[in-house]
Scaffold this motif. Structure first.
Motif, PDB file in Angstrom:
ATOM      1  N   PRO A  18       0.829  -1.211   0.000  1.00  0.00           N
ATOM      2  CA  PRO A  18       0.000   0.000   0.000  1.00  0.00           C
ATOM      3  C   PRO A  18       0.863   1.260   0.000  1.00  0.00           C
ATOM      4  O   PRO A  18       1.876   1.324   0.712  1.00  0.00           O
ATOM      5  CB  PRO A  18      -0.803  -0.122   1.303  1.00  0.00           C
ATOM      6  N   ILE A  19       0.454   2.254  -0.772  1.00  0.00           N
ATOM      7  CA  ILE A  19       1.308   3.438  -0.902  1.00  0.00           C
ATOM      8  C   ILE A  19       1.446   4.185   0.429  1.00  0.00           C
ATOM      9  O   ILE A  19       2.456   4.848   0.664  1.00  0.00           O
ATOM     10  CB  ILE A  19       0.800   4.399  -2.002  1.00  0.00           C
ATOM     11  N   GLY A  20       0.470   4.033   1.335  1.00  0.00           N
ATOM     12  CA  GLY A  20       0.576   4.686   2.640  1.00  0.00           C
ATOM     13  C   GLY A  20       1.604   4.055   3.544  1.00  0.00           C
ATOM     14  O   GLY A  20       1.865   4.567   4.631  1.00  0.00           O
ATOM     15  N   MET A  21       2.213   2.943   3.122  1.00  0.00           N
ATOM     16  CA  MET A  21       3.224   2.267   3.935  1.00  0.00           C
ATOM     17  C   MET A  21       4.619   2.372   3.332  1.00  0.00           C
ATOM     18  O   MET A  21       5.552   1.734   3.817  1.00  0.00           O
ATOM     19  CB  MET A  21       2.836   0.801   4.141  1.00  0.00           C
ATOM     20  N   VAL A  22       4.771   3.181   2.296  1.00  0.00           N
ATOM     21  CA  VAL A  22       6.070   3.427   1.676  1.00  0.00           C
ATOM     22  C   VAL A  22       6.452   4.877   1.934  1.00  0.00           C
ATOM     23  O   VAL A  22       5.643   5.783   1.727  1.00  0.00           O
ATOM     24  CB  VAL A  22       6.020   3.146   0.156  1.00  0.00           C
ATOM     25  N   THR A 385       9.430   6.204  12.661  1.00  0.00           N
ATOM     26  CA  THR A 385       8.154   6.098  11.960  1.00  0.00           C
ATOM     27  C   THR A 385       8.154   4.906  11.021  1.00  0.00           C
ATOM     28  O   THR A 385       9.119   4.625  10.324  1.00  0.00           O
ATOM     29  CB  THR A 385       7.879   7.391  11.170  1.00  0.00           C
ATOM     30  N   ASN A 386       7.035   4.219  11.002  1.00  0.00           N
ATOM     31  CA  ASN A 386       6.915   2.932  10.348  1.00  0.00           C
ATOM     32  C   ASN A 386       6.559   3.077   8.874  1.00  0.00           C
ATOM     33  O   ASN A 386       5.391   3.080   8.502  1.00  0.00           O
ATOM     34  CB  ASN A 386       5.842   2.116  11.077  1.00  0.00           C
ATOM     35  N   SER A 387       7.571   3.210   8.020  1.00  0.00           N
ATOM     36  CA  SER A 387       7.386   3.234   6.569  1.00  0.00           C
ATOM     37  C   SER A 387       8.510   2.447   5.930  1.00  0.00           C
ATOM     38  O   SER A 387       9.630   2.404   6.456  1.00  0.00           O
ATOM     39  CB  SER A 387       7.409   4.670   6.027  1.00  0.00           C
ATOM     40  N   LEU A 388       8.220   1.818   4.788  1.00  0.00           N
ATOM     41  CA  LEU A 388       9.260   1.091   4.083  1.00  0.00           C
ATOM     42  C   LEU A 388      10.268   2.064   3.485  1.00  0.00           C
ATOM     43  O   LEU A 388       9.918   2.958   2.707  1.00  0.00           O
ATOM     44  CB  LEU A 388       8.655   0.239   2.970  1.00  0.00           C
TER      45      LEU A 388
END
Length: 447
Positions: A18-22, A385-388
């Motif tokens: 999901p784009i909200g996780m990148v 912060t939790n993002s790839l």
């Protein structure tokens, strides 16, 4: 499902994220184009330390000598963050049921359970049960509200602190002192604030409508300022369009030019205000830098309940209005199997699915994925912060489903949980059996 290597570097190909996780800079640098479902197709290189070494668009990675794991276009998420829970109440439904399903009924049932003899064994076992559920479902950070009433606060917080230490490295835990805002007005307010600071926690006033609400908000800010605490309010957990807790909090934060962290949970009544007034409040909330956490699973259950009628208005903050105004919006699990909500399993996949379906965010699943990951992780503030992105821990949730529709259509959404580049054992990745709690007072199911 696929097999994750036990050691060494490895590559995950054909991942649908999901784009909200990148991390946005990563997407921009790679020139990623989203799918119709709001996702990116990616390749992830995981190094031997369990961190993300590199991210590539599908078809754009160089050859590798690492073990390759093929996701087959399955969804791959970051592990998630739960901004608003109550693990100290979790799993008490069997002994403290809410017989009429109303908010007042829940308060009375919780109060009755609170006056029963306190047991460290009971509190620890139930909180640990909640954490086992959360870990198995893919959660990496939790802020939990802890009942902080006179006579009960210290032992509950001590039990929580032991769990926080023993769970370090699996789930990062943050306590929040939860009690009625009116109870902060006397000397006990100072006592609670000092205890919260001692344990590295958050001040969590529960604000109810009434003529004293403004004074209670000021007192909460005074205590937070004096003890250098973040603040997390329960507010406007009702369907009264005249309820104004969120507005009071925003105006006080702006008046003080508050620089600390503020979160407001519930905020249901904002959805019933006239459009122009709701917009004004949302703009002030954004100006104040307040994050909002929507908690519809509990509030849909409790609010608007009448024994002889079907509910018309539902308990969901106006998430689209708030996000469009620039407010950081998160989704949280809130109560699980207690007097306020007899269901739930500390599963943020379920929370995301239900919130988006109820709130019609299902037309933009991908962007909203940050509401259970990067946004709450930032507001909790315990870890990066939790993002790839390269350099981040490879904390992943790998599903069988290849689209949001496939992921959300199977109850329990089968998944592999990867912590720091390594898959959880089968035992850790399996939610605990409810029978684990049968030996505790009143928790076995009624015959």
């Amino acid at each position: 499902m696929m097999s994750i290597p036990d050691s060494g570097p490895w590559r995950l190909t054909d991942a649908t994220v999901p784009i909200g996780m990148v991390a946005p800079p990563v997407a921009a640098k790679l020139g990623l184009k989203p799918t119709q479902d709001g996702c990116y197709r990616l390749i992830l290189d995981i190094d031997g330390d369990g961190d993300i070494e590199a991210i590539w668009p599908t078809g754009g990675a160089p050859e590798t000598q690492s073990t390759t794991v093929r996701a087959g276009n399955a969804h791959v998420w970051t592990r998630m963050a739960d901004l608003h829970t109550h693990i100290d109440k979790s799993q008490t439904w069997a002994r403290a049921p809410n017989r009429d399903g109303t908010f007042n009924g829940a308060k009375e049932a919780a109060k009755a359970d609170r006056t029963a003899p306190w047991s460290r064994e009971d509190a620890t076992a139930r909180m640990e049960f909640a954490l086992k559920c959360a870990l198995a479902h893919g959660t990496r950070s939790i802020r939990t509200h802890l009942d902080s009433q006179k006579g009960r606060t210290q032992p509950t917080w001590e039990a929580f602190a032991d769990l926080r230490d023993s769970w370090a490295g699996r789930i990062a835990l943050q306590p929040c002192a939860s009690l009625g805002a009116a109870k902060l007005m006397d000397g006990y307010g100072e006592e609670v604030a000092a205890l919260t600071a001692q344990y590295g926690g958050v001040l969590g006033p529960v604000l109810y409508p009434g003529p004293e609400a403004a004074a209670q908000v000021r007192r909460a800010f005074d205590l937070a300022e004096r003890h250098d605490l973040p603040i997390d309010f329960h507010t406007d957990e009702n369907l009264d369009p005249d309820s104004s807790g969120l507005s009071l909090i925003a105006e006080e934060a702006i008046r003080r030019r508050w620089q600390g962290s503020i979160v407001c949970g519930h905020c249901c009544s904002l959805s019933l205000k006239p459009a122009d007034e709701a917009q004004r409040v949302a703009d002030r909330v954004a100006e104040a830098g307040i994050g909002v956490v929507a908690l519809p699973m509990t509030n849909i259950y409790l609010l608007g309940r009448e024994a002889t009628s079907t509910p018309v208005y539902r308990g969901l903050a106006p998430i689209h209005l708030l996000r469009a105004a620039g407010v950081a919006v998160a989704f949280g699990s809130d109560n699980c199997r207690d007097a306020f909500h007899p269901y739930g399993d500390h599963d943020l996949v379920e929370v995301f699915r239900e919130t988006a379906r109820i709130g019609h965010a299902d037309m933009s699943w991908g962007p909203w994925a940050d509401a259970v990951a990067a946004v709450p992780d930032r507001l909790i503030g315990l870890q990066e912060t939790n993002s790839l992105k390269p350099g981040a821990a490879a904390d992943l949730v790998i599903f069988r489903g290849r689209s949001f529709s496939e992921v959300f259509s199977r109850l329990g959404a089968p998944r592999i949980i990867v912590v720091k580049g390594r898959a959880l054992s089968e035992a850790e990745a399996t939610p605990p059996a409810f029978s684990e709690l049968d030996g505790l007072s009143g928790l076995a199911p009624a015959e």
